[in-house]
Design an enzyme around this catalytic site. Structure first.
Site, PDB file in Angstrom:
ATOM      1  N   HIS A  67       0.846  -1.205   0.000  1.00  0.00           N
ATOM      2  CA  HIS A  67       0.000   0.000   0.000  1.00  0.00           C
ATOM      3  C   HIS A  67       0.876   1.249   0.000  1.00  0.00           C
ATOM      4  O   HIS A  67       0.483   2.302  -0.481  1.00  0.00           O
ATOM      5  CB  HIS A  67      -0.851   0.086   1.276  1.00  0.00           C
ATOM      6  CG  HIS A  67      -1.947  -0.918   1.372  1.00  0.00           C
ATOM      7  ND1 HIS A  67      -2.936  -1.030   0.433  1.00  0.00           N
ATOM      8  CD2 HIS A  67      -2.227  -1.834   2.320  1.00  0.00           C
ATOM      9  CE1 HIS A  67      -3.771  -1.990   0.792  1.00  0.00           C
ATOM     10  NE2 HIS A  67      -3.356  -2.498   1.936  1.00  0.00           N
ATOM     11  N   HIS A  94       4.262   6.195   7.553  1.00  0.00           N
ATOM     12  CA  HIS A  94       4.219   5.840   6.133  1.00  0.00           C
ATOM     13  C   HIS A  94       3.742   7.060   5.346  1.00  0.00           C
ATOM     14  O   HIS A  94       3.365   8.080   5.942  1.00  0.00           O
ATOM     15  CB  HIS A  94       3.270   4.643   5.920  1.00  0.00           C
ATOM     16  CG  HIS A  94       1.878   4.956   6.317  1.00  0.00           C
ATOM     17  ND1 HIS A  94       1.376   4.701   7.571  1.00  0.00           N
ATOM     18  CD2 HIS A  94       0.854   5.569   5.639  1.00  0.00           C
ATOM     19  CE1 HIS A  94       0.120   5.118   7.654  1.00  0.00           C
ATOM     20  NE2 HIS A  94      -0.218   5.644   6.496  1.00  0.00           N
ATOM     21  N   HIS A  96       1.730   8.763   1.608  1.00  0.00           N
ATOM     22  CA  HIS A  96       0.803   8.646   0.466  1.00  0.00           C
ATOM     23  C   HIS A  96       1.267   9.652  -0.575  1.00  0.00           C
ATOM     24  O   HIS A  96       1.707  10.749  -0.227  1.00  0.00           O
ATOM     25  CB  HIS A  96      -0.625   8.966   0.914  1.00  0.00           C
ATOM     26  CG  HIS A  96      -1.109   8.048   2.004  1.00  0.00           C
ATOM     27  ND1 HIS A  96      -1.776   6.877   1.743  1.00  0.00           N
ATOM     28  CD2 HIS A  96      -0.972   8.109   3.349  1.00  0.00           C
ATOM     29  CE1 HIS A  96      -2.053   6.267   2.889  1.00  0.00           C
ATOM     30  NE2 HIS A  96      -1.580   6.990   3.886  1.00  0.00           N
ATOM     31  N   GLU A 110      -3.838  12.457   1.135  1.00  0.00           N
ATOM     32  CA  GLU A 110      -5.149  11.828   1.378  1.00  0.00           C
ATOM     33  C   GLU A 110      -6.171  12.886   1.766  1.00  0.00           C
ATOM     34  O   GLU A 110      -7.255  12.955   1.199  1.00  0.00           O
ATOM     35  CB  GLU A 110      -5.038  10.757   2.471  1.00  0.00           C
ATOM     36  CG  GLU A 110      -4.198   9.572   2.019  1.00  0.00           C
ATOM     37  CD  GLU A 110      -4.697   8.263   2.569  1.00  0.00           C
ATOM     38  OE1 GLU A 110      -4.676   8.102   3.807  1.00  0.00           O
ATOM     39  OE2 GLU A 110      -5.100   7.398   1.763  1.00  0.00           O
ATOM     40  N   HIS A 123       1.930  10.089   7.460  1.00  0.00           N
ATOM     41  CA  HIS A 123       1.113   9.675   8.615  1.00  0.00           C
ATOM     42  C   HIS A 123       1.999   9.018   9.668  1.00  0.00           C
ATOM     43  O   HIS A 123       2.654   8.016   9.378  1.00  0.00           O
ATOM     44  CB  HIS A 123       0.036   8.667   8.168  1.00  0.00           C
ATOM     45  CG  HIS A 123      -1.042   9.293   7.362  1.00  0.00           C
ATOM     46  ND1 HIS A 123      -1.808   8.599   6.452  1.00  0.00           N
ATOM     47  CD2 HIS A 123      -1.480  10.583   7.338  1.00  0.00           C
ATOM     48  CE1 HIS A 123      -2.681   9.442   5.903  1.00  0.00           C
ATOM     49  NE2 HIS A 123      -2.498  10.648   6.416  1.00  0.00           N
ATOM     50  N   THR A 205      -7.285   4.482   6.640  1.00  0.00           N
ATOM     51  CA  THR A 205      -7.640   4.728   5.237  1.00  0.00           C
ATOM     52  C   THR A 205      -7.381   3.521   4.346  1.00  0.00           C
ATOM     53  O   THR A 205      -7.516   3.607   3.125  1.00  0.00           O
ATOM     54  CB  THR A 205      -6.882   5.961   4.683  1.00  0.00           C
ATOM     55  OG1 THR A 205      -5.490   5.659   4.631  1.00  0.00           O
ATOM     56  CG2 THR A 205      -7.104   7.189   5.547  1.00  0.00           C
ATOM     57  N   THR A 206      -6.967   2.408   4.948  1.00  0.00           N
ATOM     58  CA  THR A 206      -6.822   1.152   4.205  1.00  0.00           C
ATOM     59  C   THR A 206      -7.678   0.093   4.912  1.00  0.00           C
ATOM     60  O   THR A 206      -7.969   0.229   6.092  1.00  0.00           O
ATOM     61  CB  THR A 206      -5.353   0.680   4.165  1.00  0.00           C
ATOM     62  OG1 THR A 206      -4.904   0.429   5.495  1.00  0.00           O
ATOM     63  CG2 THR A 206      -4.448   1.712   3.515  1.00  0.00           C
TER      64      THR A 206
HETATM   65  C1  SG4 Z   1      -0.611   1.748   5.588  1.00  0.00           C
HETATM   66  O1  SG4 Z   1      -0.923   0.590   4.833  1.00  0.00           O
HETATM   67  C2  SG4 Z   1       0.249   1.336   6.767  1.00  0.00           C
HETATM   68  O2  SG4 Z   1       1.382   0.681   6.349  1.00  0.00           O
HETATM   69  C3  SG4 Z   1      -0.541   0.506   7.734  1.00  0.00           C
HETATM   70  O3  SG4 Z   1       0.294   0.169   8.832  1.00  0.00           O
HETATM   71  C4  SG4 Z   1      -1.676   1.390   8.209  1.00  0.00           C
HETATM   72  O4  SG4 Z   1      -2.452   0.693   9.165  1.00  0.00           O
HETATM   73  C5  SG4 Z   1      -2.542   1.793   7.040  1.00  0.00           C
HETATM   74  O5  SG4 Z   1      -1.753   2.431   6.065  1.00  0.00           O
HETATM   75  C6  SG4 Z   1      -3.627   2.762   7.417  1.00  0.00           C
HETATM   76  O6  SG4 Z   1      -3.091   3.871   8.066  1.00  0.00           O
HETATM   77  O7  SG4 Z   1      -2.858   6.155   8.681  1.00  0.00           O
HETATM   78  N1  SG4 Z   1      -3.435   5.688   6.298  1.00  0.00           N
HETATM   79  S1  SG4 Z   1      -3.637   5.295   7.825  1.00  0.00           S
HETATM   80  O8  SG4 Z   1      -5.050   5.309   8.116  1.00  0.00           O
HETATM   81  O9  SG4 Z   1      -1.514   1.780  10.903  1.00  0.00           O
HETATM   82  C7  SG4 Z   1      -2.222   0.899  10.464  1.00  0.00           C
HETATM   83  C8  SG4 Z   1       0.318  -1.112   9.239  1.00  0.00           C
HETATM   84  O10 SG4 Z   1      -0.095  -2.015   8.569  1.00  0.00           O
HETATM   85  C9  SG4 Z   1      -2.965   0.007  11.380  1.00  0.00           C
HETATM   86  C10 SG4 Z   1       0.902  -1.289  10.580  1.00  0.00           C
HETATM   87 ZN    ZN Z   2      -1.832   6.689   5.831  1.00  0.00          ZN
END
Ligand code: SG4
Ligand code: ZN
Length: 265
Positions: A67, A94, A96, A110, A123, A205-206
């Site tokens: 992602h 991470h 976007h 986002e 984020h 958001t995922t």
């Molecule tokens: C990304 O896929 C991260 O790598 C995920 O981290 C994260 O989920 C997900 O985005 C959603 O995060 O801030 N965009 S967001 O809403 O942090 C989580 C992991 O998989 C649980 C740990």
């Molecule tokens: Zn994010």
């Protein structure tokens, strides 16, 4: 898009509410923030950042998870204040981003502000101190606190170089590498510019889009050069087939009856 839809694990945000029921609920993220509709909330004081300044003298794990590029944190950085009811430990960060066009970029943050999308968004995901796993945290309304920072293009940001140099090591989904940790504060704007922010209740958001996030979106952007941004666009969504990881942002979701608050100006 329709070609990607047939992927075994669908990585394209537009179809997530078909993949997962939670993703179709009413408190989803991201959102468009309409600045003339936000409400002032006195509680939204400055944050306290603990362990953001020190090199955490530990290794970070940088990973392409299909992602985004994600860095798992093993240090003890945490946040408090900022109108949060609890302290939250930093667990990962991470990004976007968008796409490269013939001329310039198509932006990929986002959140949007009055419909304007920034080049990228960072984020930093934090988990309520009382939880030891993310599984526990996502079952709680305020289990996670995500700090969102817009990234704008401009001058080269030397502080990002150690991280950007790692990106070509994690090109394909599933690849991961250790890297020397950095002070988290070197990745975000100066603390004195972080008193202005937006706050609302939303979701990851995922998938599985858990509605467990206290969202903070800061007004002050991070600055990276265009060529630094381009390095993110060289990653792939896939393991072998080269599906470029571009536009890895989810479209904005309906605000519904939620209110977006802002801190002091
Ligand atoms: C990304 O896929 C991260 O790598 C995920 O981290 C994260 O989920 C997900 O985005 C959603 O995060 O801030 N965009 S967001 O809403 O942090 C989580 C992991 O998989 C649980 C740990
Ligand atoms: Zn994010």
């Amino acid at each position: 898009l329709s070609q990607l839809r047939t992927q075994p694990e669908c990585t394209v945000p537009h179809f997530w509410d078909e993949v997962n029921e939670e993703c179709g609920k009413e408190k989803q993220s991201p959102i468009n923030i309409v600045t003339n509709k936000v409400e002032y909330k006195e509680d939204l004081k400055p944050f306290t950042f603990e362990g953001y300044t020190t090199d955490q003298s530990s290794l970070w794990l940088i990973e392409n998870n299909g992602h985004t590029v994600k860095v798992s944190l093993s240090g003890s950085a945490k946040i408090g204040g900022g109108g949060l009811q609890n302290k939250y430990n930093a667990i990962e960060f991470h990004f976007h981003w968008g796409t490269k066009l013939n001329k310039g970029f198509s932006p990929g943050s986002e959140h949007t502000i009055d419909g304007e999308r920034y080049a990228m968004e960072l984020h930093i995901v934090h988990r309520k101190e009382s939880f030891s796993t993310t599984e526990q945290a996502v079952a709680n309304q305020e289990g996670l606190a995500v700090l969102g920072f817009f990234i704008k293009t401009g001058a080269k940001n030397e502080k990002y170089e150690p991280l950007i140099e790692m990106l070509n090591e994690v090109g394909f989904k599933g690849s991961q590498k250790n890297m020397t940790s950095l002070p988290l504060e070197s990745l975000i704007p100066d603390k004195k510019n972080l008193t202005r922010y937006y706050r609302y209740s939303g979701s990851l958001t995922t998938p599985n889009c858990y509605q467990a996030v206290v969202w903070t979106v800061f007004q002050e952007p991070i600055i990276l050069s265009e060529s630094q941004v381009e390095n993110f666009l060289k990653l792939y969504f896939s393991k072998d087939k080269p599906l470029p990881m571009t536009d890895n942002f989810r479209p904005v979701q309906p605000l519904g009856d939620r209110i977006v608050y802002h801190s002091d100006v």
